[in-house]
Design a protein around this motif. Sequence first.
Motif, PDB file in Angstrom:
ATOM      1  N   THR A 126     -13.052  12.509  -2.544  1.00 31.40           N
ATOM      2  CA  THR A 126     -13.272  11.071  -2.746  1.00 31.40           C
ATOM      3  C   THR A 126     -11.994  10.393  -3.224  1.00 31.40           C
ATOM      4  N   GLN A 127     -11.303  11.035  -4.153  1.00 29.27           N
ATOM      5  CA  GLN A 127     -10.062  10.468  -4.685  1.00 29.27           C
ATOM      6  C   GLN A 127      -9.021  10.290  -3.589  1.00 29.27           C
ATOM      7  N   VAL A 128      -8.839  11.311  -2.772  1.00 26.39           N
ATOM      8  CA  VAL A 128      -7.815  11.262  -1.727  1.00 26.39           C
ATOM      9  C   VAL A 128      -8.168  10.220  -0.664  1.00 26.39           C
ATOM     10  N   ILE A 129      -9.432  10.180  -0.242  1.00 26.62           N
ATOM     11  CA  ILE A 129      -9.844   9.249   0.805  1.00 26.62           C
ATOM     12  C   ILE A 129      -9.662   7.804   0.339  1.00 26.62           C
ATOM     13  N   GLU A 130     -10.010   7.506  -0.898  1.00 26.53           N
ATOM     14  CA  GLU A 130      -9.853   6.140  -1.389  1.00 26.53           C
ATOM     15  C   GLU A 130      -8.381   5.749  -1.467  1.00 26.53           C
ATOM     16  N   LYS A 131      -7.521   6.691  -1.801  1.00 25.56           N
ATOM     17  CA  LYS A 131      -6.082   6.401  -1.819  1.00 25.56           C
ATOM     18  C   LYS A 131      -5.552   6.199  -0.397  1.00 25.56           C
ATOM     19  N   PHE A 132      -6.068   6.982   0.554  1.00 29.17           N
ATOM     20  CA  PHE A 132      -5.711   6.753   1.952  1.00 29.17           C
ATOM     21  C   PHE A 132      -6.085   5.322   2.359  1.00 29.17           C
ATOM     22  N   SER A 133      -7.285   4.903   1.973  1.00 30.88           N
ATOM     23  CA  SER A 133      -7.758   3.566   2.333  1.00 30.88           C
ATOM     24  C   SER A 133      -6.815   2.491   1.824  1.00 30.88           C
ATOM     25  N   ARG A 134      -6.339   2.661   0.604  1.00 35.70           N
ATOM     26  CA  ARG A 134      -5.444   1.650   0.023  1.00 35.70           C
ATOM     27  C   ARG A 134      -4.075   1.634   0.698  1.00 35.70           C
ATOM     28  N   ARG A 165       4.502   3.060  11.016  1.00 35.50           N
ATOM     29  CA  ARG A 165       4.518   4.168  10.065  1.00 35.50           C
ATOM     30  C   ARG A 165       3.312   5.085  10.301  1.00 35.50           C
ATOM     31  N   LEU A 166       3.590   6.374  10.457  1.00 39.05           N
ATOM     32  CA  LEU A 166       2.565   7.405  10.562  1.00 39.05           C
ATOM     33  C   LEU A 166       2.780   8.419   9.442  1.00 39.05           C
ATOM     34  N   TRP A 167       1.687   9.041   9.013  1.00 42.54           N
ATOM     35  CA  TRP A 167       1.788  10.046   7.955  1.00 42.54           C
ATOM     36  C   TRP A 167       0.995  11.286   8.359  1.00 42.54           C
ATOM     37  N   LEU A 217      -3.518   2.490   3.973  1.00 38.81           N
ATOM     38  CA  LEU A 217      -3.592   2.152   5.392  1.00 38.81           C
ATOM     39  C   LEU A 217      -3.539   0.640   5.586  1.00 38.81           C
ATOM     40  N   SER A 218      -2.920   0.215   6.671  1.00 36.73           N
ATOM     41  CA  SER A 218      -2.940  -1.193   7.027  1.00 36.73           C
ATOM     42  C   SER A 218      -4.363  -1.600   7.405  1.00 36.73           C
ATOM     43  N   HIS A 219      -4.632  -2.890   7.434  1.00 32.63           N
ATOM     44  CA  HIS A 219      -5.945  -3.356   7.873  1.00 32.63           C
ATOM     45  C   HIS A 219      -6.169  -2.907   9.314  1.00 32.63           C
ATOM     46  N   GLY A 220      -7.249  -2.195   9.539  1.00 33.50           N
ATOM     47  CA  GLY A 220      -7.517  -1.672  10.874  1.00 33.50           C
ATOM     48  C   GLY A 220      -6.788  -0.384  11.167  1.00 33.50           C
ATOM     49  N   GLY A 221      -6.129   0.192  10.155  1.00 31.95           N
ATOM     50  CA  GLY A 221      -5.423   1.455  10.352  1.00 31.95           C
ATOM     51  C   GLY A 221      -6.379   2.615  10.582  1.00 31.95           C
ATOM     52  N   PHE A 222      -5.854   3.707  11.123  1.00 33.95           N
ATOM     53  CA  PHE A 222      -6.684   4.834  11.549  1.00 33.95           C
ATOM     54  C   PHE A 222      -6.457   6.061  10.678  1.00 33.95           C
ATOM     55  N   LEU A 223      -7.548   6.804  10.472  1.00 35.02           N
ATOM     56  CA  LEU A 223      -7.513   8.062   9.735  1.00 35.02           C
ATOM     57  C   LEU A 223      -8.099   9.142  10.628  1.00 35.02           C
ATOM     58  N   TYR A 224      -7.332  10.233  10.804  1.00 41.17           N
ATOM     59  CA  TYR A 224      -7.756  11.344  11.640  1.00 41.17           C
ATOM     60  C   TYR A 224      -8.030  12.558  10.752  1.00 41.17           C
ATOM     61  N   LEU A 225      -9.239  13.115  10.855  1.00 40.48           N
ATOM     62  CA  LEU A 225      -9.634  14.272  10.065  1.00 40.48           C
ATOM     63  C   LEU A 225      -9.804  15.490  10.960  1.00 40.48           C
ATOM     64  N   PRO A 248       2.443   0.082   3.955  1.00 41.60           N
ATOM     65  CA  PRO A 248       1.220   0.583   4.590  1.00 41.60           C
ATOM     66  C   PRO A 248       1.515   1.489   5.780  1.00 41.60           C
ATOM     67  N   PHE A 249       0.543   2.349   6.100  1.00 41.27           N
ATOM     68  CA  PHE A 249       0.630   3.219   7.263  1.00 41.27           C
ATOM     69  C   PHE A 249      -0.301   2.703   8.352  1.00 41.27           C
ATOM     70  N   ASP A 250       0.135   2.853   9.594  1.00 38.95           N
ATOM     71  CA  ASP A 250      -0.704   2.466  10.726  1.00 38.95           C
ATOM     72  C   ASP A 250      -1.726   3.556  11.050  1.00 38.95           C
ATOM     73  N   ALA A 251      -1.371   4.795  10.763  1.00 40.19           N
ATOM     74  CA  ALA A 251      -2.300   5.911  10.988  1.00 40.19           C
ATOM     75  C   ALA A 251      -1.923   7.057  10.056  1.00 40.19           C
ATOM     76  N   ILE A 252      -2.949   7.747   9.579  1.00 38.53           N
ATOM     77  CA  ILE A 252      -2.765   8.924   8.725  1.00 38.53           C
ATOM     78  C   ILE A 252      -3.516  10.083   9.352  1.00 38.53           C
ATOM     79  N   PHE A 253      -2.828  11.193   9.527  1.00 41.53           N
ATOM     80  CA  PHE A 253      -3.440  12.436   9.981  1.00 41.53           C
ATOM     81  C   PHE A 253      -3.579  13.355   8.776  1.00 41.53           C
ATOM     82  N   CYS A 254      -4.811  13.664   8.407  1.00 43.89           N
ATOM     83  CA  CYS A 254      -5.069  14.613   7.315  1.00 43.89           C
ATOM     84  C   CYS A 254      -6.171  15.541   7.808  1.00 43.89           C
TER      85      CYS A 254
END
Length: 309
Positions: free
Chosen positions: A267-275, A143-145, A277-285, A248-254
């Motif tokens: 802060t609100q959005v990032i913490e929700k992304f964290s919840r 899953r990617l978002w 994402l899968s363990h070890g999932g990636f976030l791209y900013l 869960p998502f494996d990676a999120i592009f925001c």
Amino acid sequence: MPPTPSPSPGAPGRPPPERRTDDPSAVPSSAVGREFAFEKRHFDFIVGLIHQLAGIALAPHKLEMVYARLARRLRELRIKDFDAYCALLESERGAEEVGFLVNALTTNLTAFFRESHHFDHLAEEVLPELRARHADVPRPRLRLWSAGCSSGQEPYTLAMVLASSIPDLRRWDARILATDIDTHMVETARRGLYPAEAATGIPPALRERFTRRVRENGDTRTAMDDQLKRLITVKPLNLLEPWPMKGPFDAIFCRNVLIYFDRPGRTQVIEKFSRLLSHGGFLYLGHSESLYGVSSSFRQVGPTIYRRV
């Protein structure tokens, strides 16, 4: 979209009464020659409303941008001035108009393979790791978002990366979620039809494989292949309102979205992304965004690339 949150203390109200026209501070010097009178009270009201609705923080230097985009709307509605427009936003009919307001004031700059190092990292690091981890799983889940997908070039780029990097993709339960607050952009993303020149950012081999030229209203356009569309689900979403998805998502592009939020919103959005994402999932900013001082849930693993810890 989900219901708009209740106004917070200090949320905007009707602009204060019009000041005397002989007040030299009533109209900024840049307003000379404007079609519609646009004063600071109008700007403050609209800025407060867009922050309340979408969490977007518009700085004072955005006044001319706000005027230019909304002046077009006044012409379309044949509204005589900004007093009348602000009154419309507060009226019973305003619920529909605020959607146009958000669409007009959100920035939608995007391109295929924009900030290409993110897609290189996905293809060369993330997907090989997932393939190795799920080698013996009959139908592995992926899953990617694309959060803030604009007109869709980002999720279609993700789909091209998936389809070209995973030879046995049909074996996978792979999906890409694409969301944006701008309903016009959501519809464009669903269509997957772009100006011909937009395809120049796609590597030639992928352009040949995943796009085709079509004619529409006398113009040549670039159409995304149906196999890409089947991977993508496009939905409207305000990131500061409740999220229906569970992950869960494996990676999120925001990318280049958080810059429009104030610190509490980021802060609100990032913490929700964290919840989500899968363990070890990636976030791209985006290139000008950072998690420094915003979240301790991630460690940086590359330029504007973060991994959930």
